[in-house]
Design a protein around this motif. Structure first.
Motif, PDB file in Angstrom:
ATOM      1  N   THR A   1       0.860   1.895  -3.968  1.00 52.11           N
ATOM      2  CA  THR A   1      -0.413   2.521  -4.306  1.00 52.11           C
ATOM      3  C   THR A   1      -1.503   1.817  -3.513  1.00 52.11           C
ATOM      4  O   THR A   1      -1.265   0.750  -2.941  1.00 52.11           O
ATOM      5  N   THR A   2      -2.692   2.437  -3.482  1.00 53.56           N
ATOM      6  CA  THR A   2      -3.789   1.827  -2.725  1.00 53.56           C
ATOM      7  C   THR A   2      -4.986   1.604  -3.637  1.00 53.56           C
ATOM      8  O   THR A   2      -5.095   2.208  -4.702  1.00 53.56           O
TER       9      THR A   2
ATOM     10  N   LYS B   1      -2.151   7.310  -2.724  1.00 54.71           N
ATOM     11  CA  LYS B   1      -1.611   6.668  -1.522  1.00 54.71           C
ATOM     12  C   LYS B   1      -2.650   6.603  -0.403  1.00 54.71           C
ATOM     13  O   LYS B   1      -2.408   6.006   0.627  1.00 54.71           O
TER      14      LYS B   1
ATOM     15  N   ASN C   1       0.798  -1.229   0.000  1.00 51.86           N
ATOM     16  CA  ASN C   1       0.000   0.000   0.000  1.00 51.86           C
ATOM     17  C   ASN C   1       0.833   1.283   0.000  1.00 51.86           C
ATOM     18  O   ASN C   1       0.276   2.357  -0.192  1.00 51.86           O
ATOM     19  N   ASN C   2       2.161   1.165   0.188  1.00 53.74           N
ATOM     20  CA  ASN C   2       2.972   2.379   0.030  1.00 53.74           C
ATOM     21  C   ASN C   2       3.272   2.629  -1.449  1.00 53.74           C
ATOM     22  O   ASN C   2       3.682   3.728  -1.819  1.00 53.74           O
TER      23      ASN C   2
ATOM     24  N   SER D   1      11.403   1.294  -3.043  1.00 54.99           N
ATOM     25  CA  SER D   1      10.247   1.995  -3.591  1.00 54.99           C
ATOM     26  C   SER D   1       9.886   1.378  -4.927  1.00 54.99           C
ATOM     27  O   SER D   1      10.702   0.717  -5.564  1.00 54.99           O
TER      28      SER D   1
ATOM     29  N   SER E   1      -3.111  -1.418   4.700  1.00 51.34           N
ATOM     30  CA  SER E   1      -4.053  -0.293   4.602  1.00 51.34           C
ATOM     31  C   SER E   1      -5.268  -0.630   5.458  1.00 51.34           C
ATOM     32  O   SER E   1      -5.337  -1.717   6.045  1.00 51.34           O
TER      33      SER E   1
ATOM     34  N   ASN F   1       9.032   6.397   2.564  1.00 55.02           N
ATOM     35  CA  ASN F   1       8.234   5.404   1.828  1.00 55.02           C
ATOM     36  C   ASN F   1       8.730   3.981   2.010  1.00 55.02           C
ATOM     37  O   ASN F   1       7.956   3.034   1.910  1.00 55.02           O
TER      38      ASN F   1
ATOM     39  N   GLN G   1       3.738   9.968   2.062  1.00 56.28           N
ATOM     40  CA  GLN G   1       3.555   8.720   2.825  1.00 56.28           C
ATOM     41  C   GLN G   1       3.015   8.962   4.235  1.00 56.28           C
ATOM     42  O   GLN G   1       2.799   8.010   4.981  1.00 56.28           O
TER      43      GLN G   1
ATOM     44  N   LYS H   1      -4.979   7.091  -9.023  1.00 48.77           N
ATOM     45  CA  LYS H   1      -3.707   7.656  -9.492  1.00 48.77           C
ATOM     46  C   LYS H   1      -4.014   8.819 -10.422  1.00 48.77           C
ATOM     47  O   LYS H   1      -4.993   8.757 -11.175  1.00 48.77           O
TER      48      LYS H   1
END
Ligand code: PLP
Length: 399
Positions: free
Chosen positions: A10-11, A203, A7-8, A324, A356, A150, A180, A208
């Motif tokens: 993307t969520t 995030k 989840n860092n 990352s 998350s 991140n 983050q 996005k």
């Protein structure tokens, strides 16, 4: 089956965010800047989203909120704008562990003649504040420090850093990359010395393609994207109405979920982390235990390859990452872990797991069962059997 523990990177978009966006992709598609009645609904929707984001960040007024396309654009706008604002000053301070969207912008500015100081971190990933303080001079145009890292989740004391900067040079601008931190810990820029702050919708369960740059009302920044009068001339381009509506709703939901993040998400993260550390003898935590956002853990497995771990996990449906999302895919070890002085034996075998509010206990239990099995399998083919035997012996003695 997908167990999403990245989840860092993307969520998932929250259903309520998607629902709120849909009318602006269907019936309410007008350009919000047009003069007719049909534009009123999208224009009002942007105003409402701006108010929600203002509350989320604790800004004083809506004028301080600029919608951008992503965290990288927010950082570029802030950094390039700040040095233009502080024309004549040629010195910048940042940290060794920033995201590439910040570090590479400084590499670009170095080529334009700026001198950049990169402040180090200790083995827990915590910033050397004294070093930062010493570096600030009359010539310092900008300091930029991320709020949370991140890769490790480690939190930097940005409010305190803001005070230090302004006490040494009130003209120095301060940018905080809060990509983050947003949605994981409370953010309140009011009454701080933070001049600019960037966040990214994807995030915290918006899609996005939308971000925010907070700019304190007394700071006048030249725009990065020049064109029309949108965002009061500070960011040209027809407003991305559905996504702006999305980040507004996501901000409101994230604000309401902060307590859950700090308790339940943290409980699951801690359970996952201790479960893995206990069941693997070659593992170590790559960060401070306490001083981190509640969803992130970064574990180093000595004498094995991180990429191999990720491939095995992927076969089991578990999504994790090494470093990352931007640096994974290259075999370069993480610049963050290197800055922390992580021993080379664990540098290549580190993975990041990030949860998350949608992560379930069942998913965590599955990961606790499967990850140690994968590590055991990979240990069998490691060329470092003697070193691993030592570690095993040491771990057995410790029990
Ligand atoms: N800053 C940090 C700390 C990040 O983790 C990221 C993305 O991973 C960014 C900036 C860039 O955000 P975006 O992907 O929206 O450009």
């Amino acid at each position: 089956m997908v167990i999403y523990l990245d989840n860092n990177a993307t969520t998932k978009v929250d259903e309520r965010v998607l629902e709120a966006m849909l009318p602006y992709l269907k019936e309410d598609y007008a350009n919000p800047s047009s003069m007719y009645e049909f534009s009123v609904t999208p224009a009002n929707a942007i105003a409402e989203a701006r108010g929600k984001v203002k509350d989320f960040l604790g800004a004083k007024n809506e004028k301080e909120i600029i919608f951008t396309s992503c965290g990288s654009e927010s950082a570029n706008t802030a950094i390039k704008g700040a040095v233009a604002h502080n024309k004549g000053k040629k010195h910048i301070i940042t940290t060794k562990v920033e995201h590439p969207c910040v570090l590479n912008t400084y590499k670009y500015l170095e080529k334009q003649g700026y001198k950049v100081d990169y402040i180090g971190v200790n083995s827990n990933g915590e910033l050397d504040i004294d070093e930062l303080k010493e570096k600030i001079t009359d010539d310092t145009a900008l300091v930029s420090v991320m709020w949370a890292n991140n890769e490790t989740g480690v939190i930097f004391p940005v409010e305190e850093i803001g005070d230090i900067i302004k006490s040494k040079n009130p003209e120095t601008l301060f940018y905080v990359d809060a990509v983050q931190a947003a949605g994981k810990i409370p953010i309140n820029v009011k009454d701080t010395n933070i001049d600019m702050l960037g966040v990214s919708g994807h995030k915290f369960h918006a899609p996005k393609g939308v971000g925010v740059l907070y700019v304190k009302s007394n700071v006048i920044l030249p725009p990065l994207i020049i064109g029309g009068h949108q965002e009061k001339g500070r960011r040209a381009g027809t407003e991305n109405v559905p996504y702006i509506v999305g980040i507004g709703v996501a901000a409101e939901l994230a604000q309401n979920a902060l307590e859950y993040e700090g308790t339940e998400v943290k409980r699951l993260r801690d359970k996952l982390e201790t479960g893995i550390l206990k069941r693997t003898y070659n593992s170590r935590l790559n960060s401070s235990i306490n001083n981190r956002v509640p969803n992130t853990c970064n574990i180093g497995f000595e004498y094995i390859e991180g990429e191999l771990i990720l491939l095995h996990l992927s076969d089991l449906g578990i999504c994790a990452s090494s470093g990352s999302a931007c640096t994974s895919g290259s075999l370069e070890p993480s610049h963050v872990l290197r800055a922390m002085g992580t021993p080379f034996t664990a540098l290549h075998g580190s993975i990041r797991l990030s949860l998350s509010r949608f992560t379930t206990e069942k998913e965590v239990d599955y990961a606790i069962e499967k990850i140690p099995e994968v590590i055991d399998e990979i240990i069998k083919i490691s060329p470092y059997q003697n070193e691993l035997a030592h570690l095993r012996e040491r771990a057995n003695k410790g029990k």
